[in-house]
Write a protein that holds these residues in place. Structure first.
Motif, PDB file in Angstrom:
ATOM      1  N   THR A  34       0.844  -1.192   0.000  1.00  0.00           N
ATOM      2  CA  THR A  34       0.000   0.000   0.000  1.00  0.00           C
ATOM      3  C   THR A  34       0.882   1.246   0.000  1.00  0.00           C
ATOM      4  N   ILE A  35       0.231   2.376  -0.136  1.00  0.00           N
ATOM      5  CA  ILE A  35       0.964   3.656  -0.120  1.00  0.00           C
ATOM      6  C   ILE A  35       1.606   3.862   1.254  1.00  0.00           C
ATOM      7  N   LYS A  36       0.915   3.400   2.291  1.00  0.00           N
ATOM      8  CA  LYS A  36       1.455   3.519   3.649  1.00  0.00           C
ATOM      9  C   LYS A  36       2.755   2.726   3.783  1.00  0.00           C
ATOM     10  N   ASP A  37       2.795   1.514   3.189  1.00  0.00           N
ATOM     11  CA  ASP A  37       4.006   0.693   3.220  1.00  0.00           C
ATOM     12  C   ASP A  37       5.152   1.378   2.480  1.00  0.00           C
ATOM     13  N   LEU A  38       4.856   1.966   1.325  1.00  0.00           N
ATOM     14  CA  LEU A  38       5.883   2.669   0.548  1.00  0.00           C
ATOM     15  C   LEU A  38       6.435   3.870   1.311  1.00  0.00           C
ATOM     16  N   THR A  39       5.548   4.587   2.012  1.00  0.00           N
ATOM     17  CA  THR A  39       5.980   5.749   2.787  1.00  0.00           C
ATOM     18  C   THR A  39       6.908   5.333   3.921  1.00  0.00           C
ATOM     19  N   LYS A  40       6.625   4.172   4.538  1.00  0.00           N
ATOM     20  CA  LYS A  40       7.502   3.675   5.612  1.00  0.00           C
ATOM     21  C   LYS A  40       8.860   3.261   5.066  1.00  0.00           C
ATOM     22  N   LEU A  41       8.860   2.606   3.888  1.00  0.00           N
ATOM     23  CA  LEU A  41      10.118   2.148   3.301  1.00  0.00           C
ATOM     24  C   LEU A  41      10.981   3.308   2.804  1.00  0.00           C
ATOM     25  N   TYR A  42      10.345   4.279   2.173  1.00  0.00           N
ATOM     26  CA  TYR A  42      11.056   5.415   1.584  1.00  0.00           C
ATOM     27  C   TYR A  42      10.500   6.718   2.146  1.00  0.00           C
ATOM     28  N   PRO A  43      10.956   7.135   3.343  1.00  0.00           N
ATOM     29  CA  PRO A  43      10.407   8.355   3.962  1.00  0.00           C
ATOM     30  C   PRO A  43      10.713   9.627   3.175  1.00  0.00           C
ATOM     31  N   LEU A  45      10.703   9.906  -0.040  1.00  0.00           N
ATOM     32  CA  LEU A  45       9.880   9.924  -1.246  1.00  0.00           C
ATOM     33  C   LEU A  45       8.558  10.614  -0.929  1.00  0.00           C
ATOM     34  N   GLU A  46       8.167  11.558  -1.770  1.00  0.00           N
ATOM     35  CA  GLU A  46       6.926  12.289  -1.538  1.00  0.00           C
ATOM     36  C   GLU A  46       5.758  11.499  -2.131  1.00  0.00           C
ATOM     37  N   THR A  47       4.868  11.041  -1.272  1.00  0.00           N
ATOM     38  CA  THR A  47       3.704  10.265  -1.715  1.00  0.00           C
ATOM     39  C   THR A  47       2.436  10.974  -1.286  1.00  0.00           C
ATOM     40  N   TRP A  48       1.339  10.593  -1.918  1.00  0.00           N
ATOM     41  CA  TRP A  48       0.050  11.195  -1.591  1.00  0.00           C
ATOM     42  C   TRP A  48      -0.969  10.096  -1.426  1.00  0.00           C
ATOM     43  N   ASP A  49      -1.469   9.954  -0.189  1.00  0.00           N
ATOM     44  CA  ASP A  49      -2.451   8.924   0.133  1.00  0.00           C
ATOM     45  C   ASP A  49      -3.824   9.577   0.211  1.00  0.00           C
ATOM     46  N   GLU A  50      -4.651   9.293  -0.787  1.00  0.00           N
ATOM     47  CA  GLU A  50      -5.964   9.941  -0.885  1.00  0.00           C
ATOM     48  C   GLU A  50      -6.858   9.568   0.298  1.00  0.00           C
ATOM     49  N   ASP A  51      -6.830   8.306   0.709  1.00  0.00           N
ATOM     50  CA  ASP A  51      -7.662   7.866   1.833  1.00  0.00           C
ATOM     51  C   ASP A  51      -7.255   8.563   3.127  1.00  0.00           C
ATOM     52  N   GLU A  52      -5.949   8.689   3.349  1.00  0.00           N
ATOM     53  CA  GLU A  52      -5.456   9.349   4.562  1.00  0.00           C
ATOM     54  C   GLU A  52      -5.825  10.831   4.553  1.00  0.00           C
ATOM     55  N   GLU A  53      -5.699  11.486   3.389  1.00  0.00           N
ATOM     56  CA  GLU A  53      -6.075  12.898   3.278  1.00  0.00           C
ATOM     57  C   GLU A  53      -7.564  13.080   3.569  1.00  0.00           C
ATOM     58  N   GLU A  54      -8.380  12.173   3.059  1.00  0.00           N
ATOM     59  CA  GLU A  54      -9.825  12.241   3.292  1.00  0.00           C
ATOM     60  C   GLU A  54     -10.142  12.054   4.771  1.00  0.00           C
ATOM     61  N   ARG A  55      -9.430  11.126   5.423  1.00  0.00           N
ATOM     62  CA  ARG A  55      -9.633  10.878   6.855  1.00  0.00           C
ATOM     63  C   ARG A  55      -9.266  12.115   7.681  1.00  0.00           C
ATOM     64  N   LEU A  56      -8.127  12.726   7.361  1.00  0.00           N
ATOM     65  CA  LEU A  56      -7.695  13.918   8.093  1.00  0.00           C
ATOM     66  C   LEU A  56      -8.652  15.086   7.872  1.00  0.00           C
ATOM     67  N   GLU A  57      -9.166  15.212   6.659  1.00  0.00           N
ATOM     68  CA  GLU A  57     -10.126  16.272   6.343  1.00  0.00           C
ATOM     69  C   GLU A  57     -11.407  16.086   7.149  1.00  0.00           C
ATOM     70  N   PHE A  58     -11.863  14.827   7.248  1.00  0.00           N
ATOM     71  CA  PHE A  58     -13.072  14.526   8.006  1.00  0.00           C
ATOM     72  C   PHE A  58     -12.873  14.821   9.493  1.00  0.00           C
ATOM     73  N   LEU A  59     -11.673  14.486  10.033  1.00  0.00           N
ATOM     74  CA  LEU A  59     -11.384  14.774  11.443  1.00  0.00           C
ATOM     75  C   LEU A  59     -11.364  16.273  11.712  1.00  0.00           C
ATOM     76  N   ALA A  60     -10.809  17.046  10.770  1.00  0.00           N
ATOM     77  CA  ALA A  60     -10.789  18.500  10.926  1.00  0.00           C
ATOM     78  C   ALA A  60     -12.208  19.055  10.901  1.00  0.00           C
ATOM     79  N   TYR A  61     -13.054  18.496  10.045  1.00  0.00           N
ATOM     80  CA  TYR A  61     -14.450  18.918   9.954  1.00  0.00           C
ATOM     81  C   TYR A  61     -15.181  18.638  11.265  1.00  0.00           C
ATOM     82  N   LYS A  62     -14.958  17.448  11.839  1.00  0.00           N
ATOM     83  CA  LYS A  62     -15.596  17.091  13.104  1.00  0.00           C
ATOM     84  C   LYS A  62     -15.107  17.985  14.236  1.00  0.00           C
ATOM     85  N   LYS A  63     -13.804  18.279  14.239  1.00  0.00           N
ATOM     86  CA  LYS A  63     -13.233  19.106  15.296  1.00  0.00           C
ATOM     87  C   LYS A  63     -13.782  20.530  15.221  1.00  0.00           C
TER      88      LYS A  63
END
Length: 100
Positions: A34-43, A45-63
């Motif tokens: 997964t993108i998360k695995d790639l980010t751990k292997l190659y810190p 390397l600039e990656t973009w995880d759409e699911d993680e961005e959506e999760r963080l956006e939702f948390l900001a909305y709730k907050k």
């Protein structure tokens, strides 16, 4: 047959059975990278995880609505301070006995 004069339950029947782990593990497909695995292997390397961005956006909305997770305590003293701010509700008084 196993010698068991008292008739106690030993679990021997279960222990003699074939192990189920390998057959269950072989049923499911192997996990893909997964993108998360790639980010751990190659810190670096600039990656973009759409699911993680959506999760963080939702948390900001709730907050922003005040529905986010509460702050974690950093020390025991701070916890006592927060608990002290809560108002204590007085216990209801016992009803008076009627006069005879």
């Amino acid at each position: 047959m196993t010698f068991n004069p008292t008739g106690t339950r030993t679990g021997n029947k279960i222990l003699r059975q074939r192990l189920k782990g390998p057959s269950v593990a072989s049923y499911y497909p192997r996990r893909a990278a997964t993108i998360k695995d790639l980010t751990k292997l190659y810190p670096d390397l600039e990656t973009w995880d759409e699911d993680e961005e959506e999760r963080l956006e939702f948390l900001a909305y709730k907050k922003a609505r005040g529905k986010g997770a509460p702050k974690k305590k950093s020390s025991a003293a701070e916890s006592k301070k927060i608990l002290g701010k809560r108002r204590k509700v007085p216990a209801p008084a016992a009803p008076a006995a009627p006069k005879a």
